[in-house]
Design a protein around this motif. Structure first.
Motif, short mmCIF file in Angstrom:
data_model
loop_
_atom_site.label_atom_id
_atom_site.label_comp_id
_atom_site.label_asym_id
_atom_site.label_seq_id
_atom_site.Cartn_x
_atom_site.Cartn_y
_atom_site.Cartn_z
N TYR A 167 0.82 -1.21 0.00
CA TYR A 167 0.00 0.00 0.00
C TYR A 167 0.85 1.26 0.00
O TYR A 167 0.36 2.34 0.28
CB TYR A 167 -0.94 0.01 1.21
CG TYR A 167 -2.12 -0.92 1.05
CD1 TYR A 167 -3.36 -0.46 0.67
CD2 TYR A 167 -1.97 -2.29 1.26
CE1 TYR A 167 -4.44 -1.31 0.51
CE2 TYR A 167 -3.04 -3.16 1.10
CZ TYR A 167 -4.26 -2.66 0.72
OH TYR A 167 -5.33 -3.53 0.57
N SER A 168 2.13 1.13 -0.30
CA SER A 168 3.03 2.29 -0.28
C SER A 168 2.84 3.14 -1.52
O SER A 168 2.24 2.73 -2.51
CB SER A 168 4.49 1.82 -0.20
OG SER A 168 4.87 1.21 -1.42
N ALA A 169 3.40 4.35 -1.46
CA ALA A 169 3.32 5.26 -2.61
C ALA A 169 4.08 4.70 -3.80
O ALA A 169 3.83 5.09 -4.95
CB ALA A 169 3.86 6.62 -2.22
N ASP B 70 -6.04 2.90 1.29
CA ASP B 70 -5.55 2.76 2.67
C ASP B 70 -6.33 3.69 3.59
O ASP B 70 -6.03 4.89 3.69
CB ASP B 70 -4.05 3.08 2.73
CG ASP B 70 -3.51 3.04 4.16
OD1 ASP B 70 -4.22 2.55 5.05
OD2 ASP B 70 -2.38 3.50 4.38
N SER C 270 3.99 1.60 -4.79
CA SER C 270 3.31 0.44 -5.34
C SER C 270 2.95 0.66 -6.81
O SER C 270 2.59 1.77 -7.22
CB SER C 270 2.04 0.15 -4.54
OG SER C 270 1.29 -0.87 -5.16
N GLU D 196 -2.56 2.33 -2.71
CA GLU D 196 -2.38 3.41 -1.74
C GLU D 196 -3.66 4.21 -1.54
O GLU D 196 -3.96 4.66 -0.43
CB GLU D 196 -1.25 4.34 -2.19
CG GLU D 196 -0.94 5.43 -1.17
CD GLU D 196 -0.03 6.51 -1.72
OE1 GLU D 196 0.54 7.27 -0.92
OE2 GLU D 196 0.10 6.61 -2.97
#
Length: 211
Positions: free
Chosen positions: A147-149, A159, A151, A156
């Motif tokens: 879910y990181s930037a 989230d 990805s 994201e």
């Protein structure tokens, strides 16, 4: 004496990534701060009061300044008792798995019950004020996907786990918030194990900093 409160919100005790990383924090914290008190609030073993009937009436009586009935007072005493460990702790450790892009319903129930005027926040003509000021929070977030930037997927945008928890912590007065994220736990055993190891190492480092 410093006090740590671990709030568990995963029912998956043996395979929970959030709980595994939180336990790494707790064990290191215990070794680094042997005089500290460590308590656990397992939301799957804690009776959470329904917020209806007398409790809801007590809330609005308090907002209007009306006296409470006996039933309302008993309901409000139960809310205050549920919130008391938050006031007594110096550090809050929350282990939070991602459920349906947000948080487990037990944790949401707990937050809804204790987030009341004169329990976790104040309110007057100048606005809101959190009543847990001066505390530290460490939050372990577990996610199955990335879910990181960075990805390559739009995950994201979905989230609602981390933003919700950190908005709530700020609302009740906690600005000192540290984050540990363990994700990609559904990517297979090697990726899962590596993600857990990295997150545990981060949690252990945070546990050594201060009680």
């Amino acid at each position: 004496m410093a006090r740590l409160l671990h709030i568990e919100s995963s029912p998956r005790k043996t395979r929970s990534a959030s709980l595994e990383v939180a336990q790494a924090f707790v064990e290191t914290y215990r070794q680094a701060h042997p005089n500290a008190s460590i308590d656990t609030l397992d939301l799957w073993q804690t009776p959470l009061p329904e917020f209806d009937g007398a409790a809801l009436d007590a809330k609005y009586a308090g907002l209007s300044g009306a006296p409470l009935t006996e039933a309302q007072r008993e309901a409000w005493d139960a809310i205050r008792a549920l919130a008391r460990p938050l006031h007594e702790a110096d550090t809050l450790l929350l282990s939070v798995p991602l459920w349906n892009f947000s948080i487990p319903y037990k944790l949401k129930h707990f937050i809804d019950a204790v987030s009341q005027k004169d329990v976790l926040f104040s309110f007057d003509d100048t606005g809101f004020g959190g009543l847990l000021r001066g505390k530290r929070a460490v939050v372990v977030y577990a996610r199955g996907l990335d879910y990181s930037a960075q990805s390559i997927t739009p995950a994201e945008r979905f989230d609602f786990q981390k933003p919700f928890i950190e908005a709530w912590l700020r609302f009740v007065g906690i600005d000192d918030v540290e984050t540990v994220i363990v994700e990609k736990t559904l990517f297979g055993s090697e990726v899962d194990a590596a993600a857990r190891r990295e997150a545990c190492a981060t949690a252990e480092a945070l546990a050594r900093i201060r009680p």
